[in-house]
Structure formats: structure tokens, C-alpha cells
Design an enzyme around this catalytic site. Sequence first.
Site, mmCIF file in Angstrom:
data_model
loop_
_atom_site.group_PDB
_atom_site.id
_atom_site.type_symbol
_atom_site.label_atom_id
_atom_site.label_comp_id
_atom_site.label_asym_id
_atom_site.label_seq_id
_atom_site.Cartn_x
_atom_site.Cartn_y
_atom_site.Cartn_z
ATOM 1 N N TRP A 102 0.829 -1.216 0.000
ATOM 2 C CA TRP A 102 0.000 0.000 0.000
ATOM 3 C C TRP A 102 0.851 1.249 0.000
ATOM 4 O O TRP A 102 0.527 2.233 -0.656
ATOM 5 C CB TRP A 102 -0.977 -0.001 1.182
ATOM 6 C CG TRP A 102 -2.001 -1.079 1.061
ATOM 7 C CD1 TRP A 102 -2.150 -2.155 1.895
ATOM 8 C CD2 TRP A 102 -3.012 -1.220 0.050
ATOM 9 N NE1 TRP A 102 -3.178 -2.939 1.459
ATOM 10 C CE2 TRP A 102 -3.719 -2.402 0.339
ATOM 11 C CE3 TRP A 102 -3.370 -0.474 -1.068
ATOM 12 C CZ2 TRP A 102 -4.780 -2.848 -0.452
ATOM 13 C CZ3 TRP A 102 -4.417 -0.913 -1.862
ATOM 14 C CH2 TRP A 102 -5.116 -2.086 -1.544
ATOM 15 N N ASP A 170 -1.714 6.698 6.562
ATOM 16 C CA ASP A 170 -2.778 5.840 6.050
ATOM 17 C C ASP A 170 -3.122 4.863 7.172
ATOM 18 O O ASP A 170 -2.357 3.953 7.471
ATOM 19 C CB ASP A 170 -2.267 5.092 4.802
ATOM 20 C CG ASP A 170 -3.277 4.082 4.267
ATOM 21 O OD1 ASP A 170 -4.357 3.920 4.874
ATOM 22 O OD2 ASP A 170 -2.969 3.450 3.234
ATOM 23 N N LYS A 194 -12.189 -1.707 6.818
ATOM 24 C CA LYS A 194 -11.424 -2.648 7.635
ATOM 25 C C LYS A 194 -11.861 -2.581 9.090
ATOM 26 O O LYS A 194 -12.321 -3.553 9.642
ATOM 27 C CB LYS A 194 -9.922 -2.400 7.493
ATOM 28 C CG LYS A 194 -9.334 -3.165 6.328
ATOM 29 C CD LYS A 194 -8.715 -2.313 5.296
ATOM 30 C CE LYS A 194 -8.252 -3.125 4.104
ATOM 31 N NZ LYS A 194 -7.526 -2.308 3.154
HETATM 32 C C1 PLP Z 1 -7.024 -1.806 2.137
HETATM 33 C C2 PLP Z 1 -6.035 -0.748 2.218
HETATM 34 C C3 PLP Z 1 -5.987 0.286 1.267
HETATM 35 C C4 PLP Z 1 -6.919 0.357 0.070
HETATM 36 O O1 PLP Z 1 -8.122 0.857 0.474
HETATM 37 P P1 PLP Z 1 -9.310 1.152 -0.576
HETATM 38 O O2 PLP Z 1 -10.309 1.821 0.284
HETATM 39 O O3 PLP Z 1 -9.744 -0.179 -1.098
HETATM 40 O O4 PLP Z 1 -8.783 2.026 -1.646
HETATM 41 C C5 PLP Z 1 -5.040 1.277 1.429
HETATM 42 N N1 PLP Z 1 -4.184 1.253 2.456
HETATM 43 C C6 PLP Z 1 -4.191 0.274 3.382
HETATM 44 C C7 PLP Z 1 -3.216 0.307 4.516
HETATM 45 C C8 PLP Z 1 -5.117 -0.758 3.287
HETATM 46 O O5 PLP Z 1 -5.140 -1.734 4.205
#
Ligand code: PLP
Length: 373
Positions: A102, A170, A194
Site C-alpha cells: 500500500w 494511512d 477494515k
Molecule cells: C485496504 C487498504 C488500502 C486500500 O483501500 P481502498 O479503500 O480499497 O482504496 C489502502 N491502504 C491500506 C493500509 C489498506 O489496508
Amino acid sequence: MSRIYNFFPGPAALPQEALAAAHDEFFDFEGTGLSLLEMSHRTEAYERVHREATDMVRELLDVPSDYKILWLQGGASLQFSMLPMNVLKNGQSADYVLTDYWSERALTEAQTVARAHIAGSSKQDGYRYIPTDLYVDPCARYLHITHNATIFGTQYHELPKTYGVPIVADMSSDIMWRKVDVRRYGMIYAGAHKNLGPSGATLVIVNEEFLRGAPKNLPSMLRYDVHIENESMYNTPPTFTIAFIGHVLRWIKAQGGLDIIEARNREKARKVYDFIDSSDGFYVNDVAREDRSMMNVVFNMATPELEARFVAEAKMHGFIGLANRGERGGCRISIYNAVGLDAVDSLLNFMADFMVQMHIPQRPFDHTTLAAM
Ligand SMILES: *Cc1c(COP(=O)(O)O)cnc(C)c1O
């Protein structure tokens, strides 16, 4: 109705209470005679839902008043682009720490619109730790980190020293796993699906000063200031997702708040890591101990075939989502807020049984019985 144990990395398990609350109001939202799904976002009823979710984020994370809270679309992935487009101007650059897939994606997206550099990386060591020897350019506009590396199972437990360069995190896979000191970040963003709710919304918490001077010559949908101005209702927000997140946040409050949630998360993670570490190498987590994720526990077994057999047998016993489909491979146990201690205990019992079963040497076929027939 029977529910099974869900260890998927995302979309992931949701609190039963939140599912029940959404179910109860599904056909008739608070006596209005219609479902929230059918309701204009310009109604008083929805506006209250929207405001309550936002207010609970502020309350639970103790978000200071000079930080804005936004509900955006396009996932965490769109933030990979929106952030540099809004914040990097006139040749400014940003630094990125690479800790997994990511963060690589975040860097690549930044590099398509501006200048971005790698301040540190553990890629050469299979992303098994959080790199601490960083080179942070003192002129960098921000340092981007992936707070919890969902696929590789590492997590920041201490923020890097940046000597005044704002941190952008993030937090898609560990938002609300505990309190954080929001003041230490220029911006936090997290895809909802998540640890926060269903898919469809991205939470952004951003310092107003950090955004100062953002360019106006961007498409409106990509401008933070436009979304701030319109309180995340510049266009139709994902009403149901935000309402559902409200139920999840209410559930967190009903549990006693984030301190209780944190204690539970630590207890679950401790149990899983203790079990893995005492399995005599049958299950192996090779992540640096101090960087182990409290949300996604990765592990490997002797062979990919054994891992595949584990995942298949676990599924037959009602434990799903245990294959790590990311480029890391192996297995992963995602233990977000909504995954209870009972789910963890049941899974560990299964894992103990599976280990014993695989260790029993197969008895060779006894040919004397054949001869006697
Ligand atoms: C799942 C995830 C993403 C992607 O998220 P989307 O909402 O599907 O774009 C980005 N960063 C991390 C750390 C993730 O776990």
C-alpha cells in the site's frame, strides 16, 4: 441464524450490534416510513445521521477543533492521489516510508502528480519490520507512512522523528484500534471497510493549516477545501455506509470507549502471538517483535501445500478469510475491533488441533493383515 468466524482483512467482520441496529431500521428509519437507503441526503433525518457520525469521530479520537473531519469516496486509494494534488505545489516534494504494497502504491500515485521520494524502506528484507533509519528531507511537505501494513503484518507503535515535517498516515487497517494523538499528524485517512464499517466511505481527518494554500485549479471533487466547505455533502455521500459507521462508533462507545477496545485488541493479539511463538516452529511469524501488528497477524507454515491445507480445513470448521492473498502469501489472521475474543480462542483451539493432527506420523500400511485375508 448461524454466523461463522470471519478473519477477512477487509471488508471485514462488523459488530453484531451494529448489524442488528442497521437491520432494525432497514425498512422504516426512525418511524419515517422509509428506509435510509431511499432517503434524500438533504433530509433532516439524514443530516443528523451524518453529523452524529462525524461528532462521534471527533469525540472518540479527541480530534482538536482545528482539524476537519471528512467522509469521502474513492477509497483510501483516491487519497493516494488527492493528498499530493492538494498539498504539493510549485515543485514541493514529499517523503514516503515504504512498509508494504500500500505504501508503494501511495508513492507511485504521488509520483504521477508531483515529486515524491523514499525516506526509508524495508522492502529488501521482505517488509518484515518498520524502517527506523530514515532520511527525511527537512523541506519535504510531509512524510507519508502506512500506519498498519495490512498485508505484511507490521504496525507503527512509535512515530518516526521528523523534526517538524508533518506526518500523514494511512490508517485504513488500524483506525480506531486505540486512541491516537491526532495533533501529531497533518492528516490521517482511512478506508472504512477494515476497522470502521462497510466499504464506500473514506474517513479523512486533516489539519486546516496543513492544507493552507491548496491549489484551486483542481477538479472540485478532488479538492479538500470544497468538501470541507460542504461538510462532505458536495455531492451525494454514501449515506448507508456513513449511517452504518455511526452504529459501529456507537458500539465502540457502548463498549466503554477506545481504551477498552485497545485493551481487548492487545489481549487478542497477545494470545495469537503467544500461541504462534510457542508452536515450536509449526506456525511462524517472522515480523520484528516490536513492529508486530495488533490487527493483522501473518504467519507461514513449512510448505505452501500445508498452508493451503490449513486454510481449507479451517474453512470446513467455520473459520474464513485466513489466506493472505496479497503478494506476501502464507496466512493471516485479521483481528479487528469487531472480532471477539471468543473467535480468537476458537481459532487457536482449531490451530492447536491441526498442529497435533499434522504431527502424528501416518501409520504405515500393515501388509500382514492383507496376507491373512
Ligand atoms: C485496504 C487498504 C488500502 C486500500 O483501500 P481502498 O479503500 O480499497 O482504496 C489502502 N491502504 C491500506 C493500509 C489498506 O489496508
